[in-house]
Every structure is written in structure tokens, then in C-alpha cells.
Design an enzyme around this catalytic site. Structure first.
Site, PDB file in Angstrom:
ATOM      1  N   GLU A 212       4.389   6.232  -3.603  1.00 57.51           N
ATOM      2  CA  GLU A 212       5.544   6.986  -4.152  1.00 57.51           C
ATOM      3  C   GLU A 212       5.505   8.315  -3.665  1.00 57.51           C
ATOM      4  OE1 GLU A 212       5.501   6.590  -8.362  1.00 57.51           O
ATOM      5  OE2 GLU A 212       4.970   4.529  -8.440  1.00 57.51           O
TER       6      GLU A 212
ATOM      7  N   GLY B 187      -3.928  10.053 -11.516  1.00 59.73           N
ATOM      8  CA  GLY B 187      -3.168   9.605 -12.500  1.00 59.73           C
ATOM      9  C   GLY B 187      -2.295   8.698 -11.545  1.00 59.73           C
TER      10      GLY B 187
ATOM     11  N   HIS C 154      -9.025  16.277  -2.080  1.00 55.78           N
ATOM     12  CA  HIS C 154      -8.527  17.573  -2.707  1.00 55.78           C
ATOM     13  C   HIS C 154      -8.757  17.519  -3.912  1.00 55.78           C
ATOM     14  CE1 HIS C 154      -6.552  18.431   1.061  1.00 55.78           C
ATOM     15  NE2 HIS C 154      -6.274  17.243   1.220  1.00 55.78           N
TER      16      HIS C 154
ATOM     17  N   PHE D 107       0.894  -1.329   0.071  1.00 51.37           N
ATOM     18  CA  PHE D 107      -0.044  -0.013   0.206  1.00 51.37           C
ATOM     19  C   PHE D 107       0.942   1.263   0.066  1.00 51.37           C
ATOM     20  CE2 PHE D 107      -2.453  -3.459   2.000  1.00 51.37           C
ATOM     21  CZ  PHE D 107      -3.651  -3.605   1.209  1.00 51.37           C
TER      22      PHE D 107
ATOM     23  N   CYS E 292      -1.037   3.273 -10.149  1.00 49.39           N
ATOM     24  CA  CYS E 292      -1.794   2.331  -9.448  1.00 49.39           C
ATOM     25  C   CYS E 292      -3.204   2.594  -9.826  1.00 49.39           C
ATOM     26  CB  CYS E 292      -1.528   2.417  -8.152  1.00 49.39           C
ATOM     27  SG  CYS E 292       0.033   1.715  -7.632  1.00 49.39           S
TER      28      CYS E 292
ATOM     29  N   LYS F 192       2.250  13.414  -8.993  1.00 42.94           N
ATOM     30  CA  LYS F 192       1.917  13.855  -7.861  1.00 42.94           C
ATOM     31  C   LYS F 192       3.437  14.150  -7.491  1.00 42.94           C
ATOM     32  CE  LYS F 192       2.448   9.756  -4.933  1.00 42.94           C
ATOM     33  NZ  LYS F 192       1.830   9.125  -3.918  1.00 42.94           N
TER      34      LYS F 192
END
Ligand code: NAD
Length: 448
Positions: free
Chosen positions: A163, A268, A262, A160, A271, A334
Site C-alpha cells: 500500500e 503493523g 529500519h 506482493f 498483512c 505507514k
């Protein structure tokens, strides 16, 4: 419970495998990380981390130094020394949305063709429900080819980590999920995760199928949550509500929680897009349509294009992009990663470039990724040296990824550098009043 020491091989040394291997070594296990990409392995042996992942370098270095962590391309040699083998190879999307299991199958068959003593085979890759049983079957088929009856067990242990904060997430997980029907394998997994298990990290033991479902259901739920607030944000823009206040107040409700609430230009990454698609496909295959997930996938695609169209409309409507220079800050899906897989930045850049805009791009970590991912629009793209270089003579500045260094830009300098003062803050990291006070025309998400 007898203590059975774990000597671990991790096959696949990408985002998940490298972090898992290094952190499992940090827990005191002996770990050999294997990859068939020799270049990657040579770099890792020297302590060079081929991905951008804060903190990973230090963990790798100290565990190489302690002798608990090593890297190799030699799967056979690694398996010989191990009683636990993690499969951490990619499961990219196939054309029909399902997870491509060819890498997992290749590794499972390799394991079956090599093991000669009891081995726990741990699936860490994200895989469709039922894959654990297939892994068992593939290994058995290879053992049969060799007339071997070597015992093994398959465990599903989904990952879980996020990145960008992968090392922290791996070492401070909200829960550890172990799917297996074998008591012996479960005991060995407790040794693998001993330092967390003794630390009272929630430890959930279940069957293979449930463990596999937990991963898909969790990712799909988070994707739904993001998509929900994105739709509410779109409605806020039309109704005069302010989504920042709405989501903050919603998040204070303990039943809802503030995370993944948010709004932005769509989710994207490596995952959510692939896992939602895979879950939707599994639902269709079983005749149990996952309506919410199906809708989320379609809505998220629209959200990316909606963001691009909003920019086009603000610049004068269809046709207005032609010949305009546009600055883009943030290309990774991100902050704190160089990963651009399914990044909304790709869809937005493509839309703007197809409309005739020239793009000046900057990202603190993803420039190398962008250089090949944006090849289809390469003639419309200039790679800037930093955020201020990106803004030069641009008719609009667009923040797509909320890197910390983009949170404190000198707004007066932005106004002076842009040719036209259009400022699109797709992550709502600036206050409208502040931007307007600096003379910018501000566009956030979910504000009238
Ligand atoms: P990745 O593409 O970064 O890494 C996969 C690695 O496996 C590559 O280095 C590749 O060279 C190697 N590989 C492929 N076949 C091999 C073989 N036969 N032998 C040795 N090495 C081989 O992938 P990733 O992002 O680390 O994801 C791995 C799995 O973990 C996927 O199923 C993914 O869905 C899941 N996952 C990813 C994340 C994430 O944030 N990236 C989080 C949780 C779970």
C-alpha cells in the site's frame, strides 16, 4: 503457444482488487471489477477512489475512458463476460489467528453456482496452504448441485504490492508467481500478464501449495527482518551503539540488503500481523512449530508497548501521563496510505490514553479511519487541523508514521509551540544534534 484473450472479472474491489483490476486493464485486458459494497462501486464508476492510494485515480480514469475497465455489483453479469476470475476479497484474522476464509468460500461458491463455460479461477487473496484445493472443492460442490460439469481450473497468484506504492509495485513486480497444475490455465495466465511476461519479469510457475506458501514465507521473512533490527535497536540504546549506523552498514552487505532494516515502534498493517499469525497457526496445526515466526509475533507486540512505555518513562515514569497533553503525528501504519489496520499508533495511543493523557492527533490521510478505530479512547482524543495545531500546549511530540511532510518540520516552531520540549522520533527521521540545537529534548530509537 496459442493466444487466448483474457476477459477478466475481479471480485473484491478493496486495496488489492482495485489496484489489480485497474492495472490489469492498463496491460490491455478487459476487466470488470465487482464488489458487494454498492457505495464503493458507485464511487468508482465516477472515478472516485474510496481509498488513499497515490496514482490509482489516474489509472482508473484512463481505463474507464478507454472502455477496458468497469465496475459493478452484478457478479453474474460479470462472470458471463469473463473467462478469468480473480478472487481478491479479504482474509481477516479469525480469533485463533488463522485466516478467516468465509469471504473466499462465499465467492468460490458463488462462482460455482454461476459459471457455464471454462473459467480460470485465480486466487489473489492471501490464503493458507491448501486453500486452492478447497476453492476447487467448493466450486465443484456448487456445480454438482446444478448437475453441471463445467470445466474450470484454480490458480494461486499471490500479490506482493505494498500500500502506498501499489500501482508501481503491481506494474513493476519483483516476480509473478503462478501456482497451477493446468497447462491451459498457465497459458491463459501468461496472456493476463503478457506485458510483464514479455518484459522478462521473473515468472515463477509452481504448484498451488508452493504459490500459497511463497506469499506467507515472504511476508513472514520481512516481519522477522524488521523485528530483528528492532531488537538490535533496543540493545543499541543500552550499549551506546547507534542503530542508524549499524543498520546502514549491515544493509550494505549484499547478502543482507538494506530494505526492512529500519527500526521503529513495531510493524503493523493489513498483512504482516495477520499473515505471520496465520503461518504460525498452520505450523501448529501441522505439528511443525514455526519458532522464529512465533517469537517475531510476540516480540513485535512488545515493541509497540515498549515505545509507549519509553515515552511514559521520559515524562516521569508510571503515573506521569495523567493530565498531560501529547501530540501524535502519523496514525496510518505507514506513510502514503490511510490504512490503520494493526497500526502501532493504535496501541501507543491506547496506552497513553489509559495512562490519563489527552492526545492531539494528526495524520495527512488517516483521520477518517482514526475517527472510528479510536472510538474506545474518543474522550481522550482531539483531531488537529495540521501538525502545528497538534503540538499546541503539548508536553511531548511523537512522530509515529514517517510521512514526508513530517520530515521537514520547523524545529524552532516545534520548540515554541510545545509546552515542554520533549520530541519522540519513533522513525529516526531527525538528527539528534539538529533537534537538540533547536532546544528540544530528543528521543530516537536505538540511540543511547
Ligand atoms: P479489503 O478489505 O480492502 O477489500 C476486500 C473487498 O472485498 C471489500 O471491498 C469487500 O467489500 C469485498 N468483498 C467481500 N466479499 C465480497 C463478495 N462476496 N463479493 C464481492 N465483493 C466482496 O482487502 P485487501 O486489503 O484488498 O486484501 C484482499 C486480500 O489481498 C487479502 O487476502 C490480503 O491479505 C491480500 N493482500 C493485501 C495486500 C494489501 O496491501 N492490502 C497486499 C497483498 C495481498
Amino acid at each position: 503457444m496459442p493466444i487466448i484473450m483474457a476477459n477478466i472479472t475481479v471480485i473484491g474491489t478493496g486495496y488489492v482488487g482495485s489496484v489489480s483490476g485497474a492495472c490489469l486493464a492498463d496491460f490491455g485486458n478487459h476487466v470488470i471489477c465487482v464488489d458487494n459494497n454498492a457505495e464503493k462501486i458507485e464511487a468508482l464508476k465516477k472515478g472516485i477512489i474510496p481509498i488513499y492510494e497515490p496514482g490509482l485515480g489516474a489509472v482508473v480514469e484512463r481505463n474507464i475512458h478507454s472502455g477496458r475497465l468497469s465496475f459493478t455489483t452484478d457478479t453474474a453479469g460479470a462472470l458471463e463476460k469473463s473467462n478469468v476470475v480473480f478472487i481478491a476479497v479479504g482474509t481477516p484474522p479469525a480469533d485463533d489467528g488463522s485466516a478467516d476464509l468465509s469471504y473466499v468460500e462465499a465467492v468460490a461458491r458463488q462462482i460455482g453456482s454461476l459459471i457455464d463455460k471454462y473459467t480460470v479461477v485465480v486466487d489473489k487473496s492471501t490464503v493458507p496452504i491448501g486453500t486452492g484445493r478447497k476453492v476447487g472443492q467448493w466450486i465443484r460442490e456448487e456445480l454438482e448441485k446444478r448437475n453441471q460439469k463445467t470445466a474450470f481450473d484454480v490458480v494461486s497468484n499471490p500479490e506482493f504490492l505494498r500500500e502506498g506504492s501499489a500501482v508501481y509495485d503491481f506494474t513493476h513486480p519483483d516476480r509473478i508467481v503462478i501456482g497451477s497444475e493446468s497447462e491451459k490455465a498457465r497459458d491463459i495466465m501468461k496472456e493476463v500478464y503478457r506485458s510483464l511476461y514479455l518484459n522478462e519479469t521473473p515468472y515463477i510457475e509452481t504448484n498451488l501449495e508452493s504459490a500459497e506458501m511463497i506469499k506467507y514465507a515472504s511476508n513472514a521473512f520481512l516481519a522477522v527482518k524488521i523485528t530483528f533490527i528492532n531488537e538490535i535497536a533496543n540493545l543499541c540504546e543500552k550499549t551506546g551503539a547507534n542503530v542508524t549506523d549499524v543498520s546502514r552498514a549491515m544493509g550494505r552487505d549484499g547478502r543482507i540488503g538494506s530494505k526492512f532494516l529500519h527500526p521503529g515502534p513495531g510493524y503493523g498493517g493489513s498483512c504482516f500481523p495477520k499473515d505471520t499469525n496465520a503461518l504460525a497457526k498452520i505450523g501448529r496445526d501441522y505439528g511443525e512449530i514455526q519458532n522464529i515466526v512465533e517469537t517475531t509475533i510476540a516480540t513485535n507486540e512488545k515493541q509497540k508497548i515498549r515505545a509507549a512505555k519509553k515515552i511514559e518513562n521520559a515524562l516521569g515514569g508510571p503515573g506521569s501521563l495523567k493530565g498531560k497533553t501529547i501530540a501524535i503525528l502519523g496514525l496510518a501504519f505507514k506513510p502514503n496510505t490511510d490504512d490503520m489496520r494493526e497500526s502501532p499508533a493504535i496501541s501507543i495511543c491506547e496506552y497513553l490514553a489509559q495512562g490519563g493523557a489527552k492526545l492531539r492527533l494528526y495524520d495527512p490521510a488517516a483521520m477518517k479511519e482514526a475517527a472510528w478505530r479510536l472510538v474506545p479512547i474518543k474522550d481522550s482524543v482531539f483531531y488537529a487541523a495540521d501538525e502545528y495545531d497538534a503540538m499546541k500546549n503539548a508536553s511531548a511530540l511523537i512522530i509515529i508514521t514517517e510521512w514526508n511532510q513530517f520530515r521537514n518540520i520547523d524545529l524552532a516552531a516545534v520548540k515554541n509551540t510545545l509546552a515542554e520540549p520533549n520530541f519522540f522520533d519513533l522513525r529516526n527521521i531527525y538528527k539528534q544534534e539538529e533537534a537538540e540545537a533547536a532546544g528540544l529534548r530528543y528521543f530516537g530509537i536505538g540511540r543511547a
